[in-house]
Design a protein around this motif. Sequence first.
Motif, PDB file in Angstrom:
ATOM      1  N   THR A  19      48.010 -38.757  53.122  1.00 61.32           N
ATOM      2  CA  THR A  19      47.625 -39.487  51.912  1.00 61.32           C
ATOM      3  C   THR A  19      46.200 -40.008  52.013  1.00 61.32           C
ATOM      4  OG1 THR A  19      48.469 -41.638  52.671  1.00 61.32           O
ATOM      5  CG2 THR A  19      49.995 -40.215  51.426  1.00 61.32           C
ATOM      6  N   GLN A  20      45.661 -40.051  53.222  1.00 57.99           N
ATOM      7  CA  GLN A  20      44.331 -40.608  53.444  1.00 57.99           C
ATOM      8  C   GLN A  20      43.297 -39.563  53.852  1.00 57.99           C
ATOM      9  OE1 GLN A  20      44.097 -44.082  52.761  1.00 57.99           O
ATOM     10  NE2 GLN A  20      46.090 -43.392  52.011  1.00 57.99           N
ATOM     11  N   ASP A  21      43.742 -38.434  54.364  1.00 59.58           N
ATOM     12  CA  ASP A  21      42.849 -37.409  54.900  1.00 59.58           C
ATOM     13  C   ASP A  21      43.079 -36.104  54.145  1.00 59.58           C
ATOM     14  OD1 ASP A  21      41.696 -35.312  56.406  1.00 59.58           O
ATOM     15  OD2 ASP A  21      42.194 -36.245  58.318  1.00 59.58           O
ATOM     16  N   VAL A  22      42.108 -35.725  53.310  1.00 63.97           N
ATOM     17  CA  VAL A  22      42.279 -34.543  52.461  1.00 63.97           C
ATOM     18  C   VAL A  22      42.478 -33.275  53.303  1.00 63.97           C
ATOM     19  CG1 VAL A  22      39.817 -34.010  52.130  1.00 63.97           C
ATOM     20  CG2 VAL A  22      41.484 -33.408  50.361  1.00 63.97           C
ATOM     21  N   ARG A  23      41.826 -33.179  54.458  1.00 60.93           N
ATOM     22  CA  ARG A  23      41.998 -31.981  55.292  1.00 60.93           C
ATOM     23  C   ARG A  23      43.421 -31.870  55.818  1.00 60.93           C
ATOM     24  NH1 ARG A  23      37.406 -33.343  58.916  1.00 60.93           N
ATOM     25  NH2 ARG A  23      36.714 -34.719  57.300  1.00 60.93           N
ATOM     26  N   ALA A  24      43.978 -32.972  56.253  1.00 65.23           N
ATOM     27  CA  ALA A  24      45.369 -32.972  56.723  1.00 65.23           C
ATOM     28  C   ALA A  24      46.310 -32.625  55.576  1.00 65.23           C
ATOM     29  CB  ALA A  24      45.736 -34.330  57.310  1.00 65.23           C
ATOM     30  N   ASN A  25      46.045 -33.173  54.403  1.00 64.78           N
ATOM     31  CA  ASN A  25      46.874 -32.880  53.243  1.00 64.78           C
ATOM     32  C   ASN A  25      46.835 -31.396  52.889  1.00 64.78           C
ATOM     33  OD1 ASN A  25      48.499 -34.073  50.931  1.00 64.78           O
ATOM     34  ND2 ASN A  25      46.946 -32.899  49.844  1.00 64.78           N
ATOM     35  N   LEU A  26      45.630 -30.821  52.866  1.00 68.33           N
ATOM     36  CA  LEU A  26      45.493 -29.398  52.532  1.00 68.33           C
ATOM     37  C   LEU A  26      46.171 -28.510  53.568  1.00 68.33           C
ATOM     38  CD1 LEU A  26      41.816 -29.342  51.243  1.00 68.33           C
ATOM     39  CD2 LEU A  26      43.908 -29.152  49.881  1.00 68.33           C
ATOM     40  N   LYS A  27      46.058 -28.863  54.837  1.00 67.41           N
ATOM     41  CA  LYS A  27      46.705 -28.094  55.908  1.00 67.41           C
ATOM     42  C   LYS A  27      48.227 -28.100  55.732  1.00 67.41           C
ATOM     43  CE  LYS A  27      47.305 -28.095  60.912  1.00 67.41           C
ATOM     44  NZ  LYS A  27      47.046 -28.854  62.153  1.00 67.41           N
ATOM     45  N   ASN A  28      48.779 -29.264  55.456  1.00 72.03           N
ATOM     46  CA  ASN A  28      50.228 -29.376  55.283  1.00 72.03           C
ATOM     47  C   ASN A  28      50.701 -28.707  53.992  1.00 72.03           C
ATOM     48  OD1 ASN A  28      50.175 -30.766  57.673  1.00 72.03           O
ATOM     49  ND2 ASN A  28      50.438 -32.769  56.754  1.00 72.03           N
ATOM     50  N   ARG A  29      49.894 -28.827  52.939  1.00 71.33           N
ATOM     51  CA  ARG A  29      50.254 -28.155  51.685  1.00 71.33           C
ATOM     52  C   ARG A  29      50.236 -26.643  51.861  1.00 71.33           C
ATOM     53  NH1 ARG A  29      46.673 -28.637  46.356  1.00 71.33           N
ATOM     54  NH2 ARG A  29      45.430 -27.248  47.618  1.00 71.33           N
ATOM     55  N   LYS A  30      49.259 -26.140  52.613  1.00 69.33           N
ATOM     56  CA  LYS A  30      49.185 -24.702  52.874  1.00 69.33           C
ATOM     57  C   LYS A  30      50.447 -24.216  53.597  1.00 69.33           C
ATOM     58  CE  LYS A  30      46.249 -21.142  54.879  1.00 69.33           C
ATOM     59  NZ  LYS A  30      45.011 -20.842  55.588  1.00 69.33           N
ATOM     60  N   LYS A  31      50.950 -25.014  54.534  1.00 71.59           N
ATOM     61  CA  LYS A  31      52.202 -24.673  55.232  1.00 71.59           C
ATOM     62  C   LYS A  31      53.373 -24.621  54.242  1.00 71.59           C
ATOM     63  CE  LYS A  31      51.080 -26.592  59.752  1.00 71.59           C
ATOM     64  NZ  LYS A  31      51.422 -27.642  60.727  1.00 71.59           N
ATOM     65  N   ALA A  32      53.398 -25.552  53.299  1.00 72.64           N
ATOM     66  CA  ALA A  32      54.470 -25.563  52.292  1.00 72.64           C
ATOM     67  C   ALA A  32      54.363 -24.355  51.372  1.00 72.64           C
ATOM     68  CB  ALA A  32      54.434 -26.856  51.486  1.00 72.64           C
ATOM     69  N   ILE A  33      53.139 -23.943  51.050  1.00 71.83           N
ATOM     70  CA  ILE A  33      52.947 -22.768  50.194  1.00 71.83           C
ATOM     71  C   ILE A  33      53.404 -21.510  50.921  1.00 71.83           C
ATOM     72  CG2 ILE A  33      51.199 -21.281  49.111  1.00 71.83           C
ATOM     73  CD1 ILE A  33      49.619 -23.909  48.509  1.00 71.83           C
ATOM     74  N   SER A  34      52.936 -21.337  52.151  1.00 71.55           N
ATOM     75  CA  SER A  34      53.251 -20.092  52.880  1.00 71.55           C
ATOM     76  C   SER A  34      54.665 -20.083  53.449  1.00 71.55           C
ATOM     77  CB  SER A  34      52.229 -19.850  53.992  1.00 71.55           C
ATOM     78  OG  SER A  34      52.280 -20.881  54.954  1.00 71.55           O
ATOM     79  N   GLY A  35      55.172 -21.228  53.866  1.00 65.53           N
ATOM     80  CA  GLY A  35      56.484 -21.258  54.501  1.00 65.53           C
ATOM     81  C   GLY A  35      57.646 -21.581  53.601  1.00 65.53           C
ATOM     82  N   ALA A  36      57.371 -22.219  52.474  1.00 62.35           N
ATOM     83  CA  ALA A  36      58.470 -22.658  51.609  1.00 62.35           C
ATOM     84  C   ALA A  36      58.234 -22.325  50.146  1.00 62.35           C
ATOM     85  CB  ALA A  36      58.691 -24.160  51.777  1.00 62.35           C
ATOM     86  N   ASN A  37      57.256 -21.478  49.859  1.00 64.51           N
ATOM     87  CA  ASN A  37      56.970 -21.024  48.505  1.00 64.51           C
ATOM     88  C   ASN A  37      56.704 -22.183  47.542  1.00 64.51           C
ATOM     89  OD1 ASN A  37      56.524 -18.856  46.753  1.00 64.51           O
ATOM     90  ND2 ASN A  37      58.590 -18.967  45.925  1.00 64.51           N
ATOM     91  N   TYR A  38      55.956 -23.201  48.004  1.00 68.42           N
ATOM     92  CA  TYR A  38      55.592 -24.326  47.142  1.00 68.42           C
ATOM     93  C   TYR A  38      54.781 -23.800  45.966  1.00 68.42           C
ATOM     94  CZ  TYR A  38      53.183 -28.645  45.707  1.00 68.42           C
ATOM     95  OH  TYR A  38      52.678 -29.708  44.992  1.00 68.42           O
ATOM     96  N   GLY A  39      55.217 -24.121  44.779  1.00 65.78           N
ATOM     97  CA  GLY A  39      54.537 -23.639  43.589  1.00 65.78           C
ATOM     98  C   GLY A  39      55.314 -24.034  42.353  1.00 65.78           C
ATOM     99  N   PRO A  40      54.969 -23.499  41.219  1.00 68.28           N
ATOM    100  CA  PRO A  40      53.894 -22.546  40.964  1.00 68.28           C
ATOM    101  C   PRO A  40      52.530 -23.230  41.015  1.00 68.28           C
ATOM    102  CG  PRO A  40      54.907 -23.162  38.900  1.00 68.28           C
ATOM    103  CD  PRO A  40      55.703 -23.844  39.986  1.00 68.28           C
ATOM    104  N   LEU A  41      51.484 -22.429  41.130  1.00 70.46           N
ATOM    105  CA  LEU A  41      50.136 -22.960  41.261  1.00 70.46           C
ATOM    106  C   LEU A  41      49.786 -23.885  40.103  1.00 70.46           C
ATOM    107  CD1 LEU A  41      47.469 -23.036  42.806  1.00 70.46           C
ATOM    108  CD2 LEU A  41      46.767 -21.010  41.530  1.00 70.46           C
ATOM    109  N   ASN A  42      50.004 -23.446  38.880  1.00 76.66           N
ATOM    110  CA  ASN A  42      49.734 -24.282  37.707  1.00 76.66           C
ATOM    111  C   ASN A  42      51.035 -24.432  36.926  1.00 76.66           C
ATOM    112  OD1 ASN A  42      48.995 -25.504  35.343  1.00 76.66           O
ATOM    113  ND2 ASN A  42      47.239 -24.190  34.952  1.00 76.66           N
ATOM    114  N   PRO A  43      51.735 -25.546  37.097  1.00 71.78           N
ATOM    115  CA  PRO A  43      53.021 -25.733  36.425  1.00 71.78           C
ATOM    116  C   PRO A  43      52.943 -25.757  34.903  1.00 71.78           C
ATOM    117  CG  PRO A  43      52.687 -27.385  38.127  1.00 71.78           C
ATOM    118  CD  PRO A  43      51.397 -26.658  37.969  1.00 71.78           C
TER     119      PRO A  43
END
Length: 139
Positions: A19-43
């Motif tokens: 919540t405080q570090d954008v790089r950490a947030n992006l890294k974790n979000r990328k894991k959710a996208i690739s590992g758990a199909n987080y999406g859609p990109l634009n709801p």
Amino acid sequence: MTLTPAIAKLLKASCPTATQDVRANLKNRKKAISGANYGPLNPSEKNDEFWAETAKEWSVSVAEAKKQRCGNCAAFIQTSAMMECIEGGLAQGDSAANAYDVAEAGELGYCEAFDFKCASRRTCRAWIVGGPITDKNKK
């Protein structure tokens, strides 16, 4: 109004890192996208292919799949304390008013499963019935 250094330091100490570090947030979000199909990109778009694939994977109709969103997931946290963390992180280098507007526009919360700021209108494979976690129903 920007955050004072003391308030920014306090938020970093008591809030999830993402919540405080954008790089950490992006890294974790990328894991959710690739590992758990987080999406859609634009709801806000139809995303027919995304929802058809999700429905097939979950063995439900597209209409049913579209009901299973981050905003009603049991791992989605929107307590007042967590929203302060999210807004405080967004306000670093910006104004608190703009941070609030961003959090509201994105209908943000915190995904406890993947440790990132999450948009309520998306979904992922880790969706759990029973959310969101709010001040009224927090564990």
